[in-house]
Design a protein around this motif. Structure first.
Motif, PDB file in Angstrom:
ATOM      1  N   ALA A  58     -74.882  -1.133  25.129  1.00 36.61           N
ATOM      2  CA  ALA A  58     -75.235  -2.351  25.864  1.00 36.61           C
ATOM      3  C   ALA A  58     -75.734  -3.453  24.937  1.00 36.61           C
ATOM      4  CB  ALA A  58     -76.306  -2.031  26.907  1.00 36.61           C
ATOM      5  N   ASP A  59     -75.486  -4.699  25.366  1.00 35.43           N
ATOM      6  CA  ASP A  59     -75.986  -5.840  24.606  1.00 35.43           C
ATOM      7  C   ASP A  59     -77.472  -6.076  24.911  1.00 35.43           C
ATOM      8  OD1 ASP A  59     -76.151  -7.118  27.104  1.00 35.43           O
ATOM      9  OD2 ASP A  59     -74.371  -8.345  26.767  1.00 35.43           O
ATOM     10  N   TYR A  60     -78.066  -7.033  24.221  1.00 42.53           N
ATOM     11  CA  TYR A  60     -79.500  -7.329  24.336  1.00 42.53           C
ATOM     12  C   TYR A  60     -79.900  -7.570  25.795  1.00 42.53           C
ATOM     13  CZ  TYR A  60     -83.996  -9.684  23.735  1.00 42.53           C
ATOM     14  OH  TYR A  60     -85.319 -10.032  23.838  1.00 42.53           O
ATOM     15  N   GLU A  61     -79.202  -8.473  26.473  1.00 47.42           N
ATOM     16  CA  GLU A  61     -79.578  -8.849  27.846  1.00 47.42           C
ATOM     17  C   GLU A  61     -79.486  -7.668  28.807  1.00 47.42           C
ATOM     18  OE1 GLU A  61     -81.036 -11.622  28.769  1.00 47.42           O
ATOM     19  OE2 GLU A  61     -80.880 -12.414  26.740  1.00 47.42           O
ATOM     20  N   THR A  62     -78.443  -6.867  28.683  1.00 50.58           N
ATOM     21  CA  THR A  62     -78.292  -5.699  29.549  1.00 50.58           C
ATOM     22  C   THR A  62     -79.420  -4.707  29.308  1.00 50.58           C
ATOM     23  OG1 THR A  62     -75.896  -5.983  29.576  1.00 50.58           O
ATOM     24  CG2 THR A  62     -76.753  -3.797  30.202  1.00 50.58           C
ATOM     25  N   ARG A  63     -79.720  -4.441  28.054  1.00 54.29           N
ATOM     26  CA  ARG A  63     -80.801  -3.507  27.720  1.00 54.29           C
ATOM     27  C   ARG A  63     -82.143  -4.033  28.218  1.00 54.29           C
ATOM     28  NH1 ARG A  63     -79.822  -3.041  21.598  1.00 54.29           N
ATOM     29  NH2 ARG A  63     -81.750  -1.851  21.612  1.00 54.29           N
ATOM     30  N   LEU A  64     -82.379  -5.336  28.073  1.00 60.52           N
ATOM     31  CA  LEU A  64     -83.628  -5.933  28.555  1.00 60.52           C
ATOM     32  C   LEU A  64     -83.748  -5.757  30.069  1.00 60.52           C
ATOM     33  CD1 LEU A  64     -86.195  -7.527  27.858  1.00 60.52           C
ATOM     34  CD2 LEU A  64     -84.858  -9.630  28.164  1.00 60.52           C
ATOM     35  N   ARG A  65     -82.666  -6.000  30.808  1.00 63.90           N
ATOM     36  CA  ARG A  65     -82.679  -5.829  32.268  1.00 63.90           C
ATOM     37  C   ARG A  65     -82.969  -4.378  32.638  1.00 63.90           C
ATOM     38  NH1 ARG A  65     -78.407  -9.321  32.138  1.00 63.90           N
ATOM     39  NH2 ARG A  65     -76.860  -7.651  32.372  1.00 63.90           N
ATOM     40  N   ILE A  66     -82.387  -3.430  31.898  1.00 52.75           N
ATOM     41  CA  ILE A  66     -82.630  -2.014  32.178  1.00 52.75           C
ATOM     42  C   ILE A  66     -84.104  -1.686  31.989  1.00 52.75           C
ATOM     43  CG2 ILE A  66     -82.219   0.348  31.355  1.00 52.75           C
ATOM     44  CD1 ILE A  66     -79.306  -0.602  30.721  1.00 52.75           C
ATOM     45  N   PHE A  67     -84.683  -2.111  30.874  1.00 53.12           N
ATOM     46  CA  PHE A  67     -86.097  -1.822  30.615  1.00 53.12           C
ATOM     47  C   PHE A  67     -86.997  -2.490  31.646  1.00 53.12           C
ATOM     48  CE2 PHE A  67     -84.810   0.170  26.787  1.00 53.12           C
ATOM     49  CZ  PHE A  67     -85.853   1.003  26.445  1.00 53.12           C
ATOM     50  N   GLN A  68     -86.717  -3.723  31.986  1.00 51.27           N
ATOM     51  CA  GLN A  68     -87.525  -4.398  33.002  1.00 51.27           C
ATOM     52  C   GLN A  68     -87.342  -3.723  34.363  1.00 51.27           C
ATOM     53  OE1 GLN A  68     -86.087  -8.416  32.470  1.00 51.27           O
ATOM     54  NE2 GLN A  68     -87.744  -8.914  31.032  1.00 51.27           N
ATOM     55  N   GLY A  69     -86.141  -3.242  34.643  1.00 52.61           N
ATOM     56  CA  GLY A  69     -85.851  -2.580  35.910  1.00 52.61           C
ATOM     57  C   GLY A  69     -86.604  -1.272  36.097  1.00 52.61           C
TER      58      GLY A  69
END
Length: 177
Positions: free
Chosen positions: A87-98
């Motif tokens: 995953a790219d940065y934004e996708t990984r960030l969304r996963i962690f925030q989720g």
């Protein structure tokens, strides 16, 4: 795919004799392909002191990342080399925030690494195999097999910049500030 982890859990039989109640590969394994992480849950306690009378498999449950209030989690996480993370940065960030993980402070919305997070726990981490970098707010520490980290509720992320997977054993204990 992460290597299976043999888990031996002791207890007492009906006569009070110490026995191995479980001796098999851990079965509560969760792989996040897009993050390059495999999480093997080994044990959870819901209180301190822990209840030794419960005969159930305390790893046979669904639980989030952090320890239960007043409890602990014991897990092994295998981090794939960063080049294998899908995953790219934004996708990984969304996963962690989720999943409720984010750093605190000014880096909350745009952390230096999308896996940067903070938990209100004291974490005992033992690098079992491989090498990994622990990112902090403005610095990082390179760790190798045999190294130990006592993570005291601070922002951090784990990045495997090597060529081999890195296994880290974590004991997370609920904490207060």
């Amino acid at each position: 795919m992460a290597s299976p982890i043999r888990r031996v859990v002791t207890g007492k039989d009906a006569t009070g004799k110490a026995v191995a109640m479980i001796d098999s590969a851990a079965t509560t394994v969760h792989r996040r392909e897009e993050l390059g992480v495999t999480n093997t849950l080994l044990w959870v306690t819901d209180s301190t002191p822990a209840d030794l009378s419960n005969q159930e498999d305390a790893a046979n449950r669904k639980i989030g990342v952090v320890a239960p209030p007043g409890g602990t989690i014991f897990r092994v996480v295998e981090f794939a080399p960063e080049r294998e993370v899908k995953a790219d940065y934004e996708t990984r960030l969304r996963i962690f925030q989720g999943i409720g993980l984010a750093p605190e402070g000014e880096s909350r919305d745009k952390p230096r690494n999308p896996a940067m997070h903070r938990t209100k726990t004291i974490d005992y981490a033992l690098i079992l195999s491989g090498e990994i970098d622990m990112l902090l707010d403005d610095s990082e520490v390179h760790l190798k097999a045999g190294d130990v980290v006592i993570q005291r509720g601070t922002n951090h992320a784990w990045v495997n910049r090597g060529n081999q997977p890195c296994q880290v054993a974590f004991v997370m204990v609920d904490a207060k500030e």
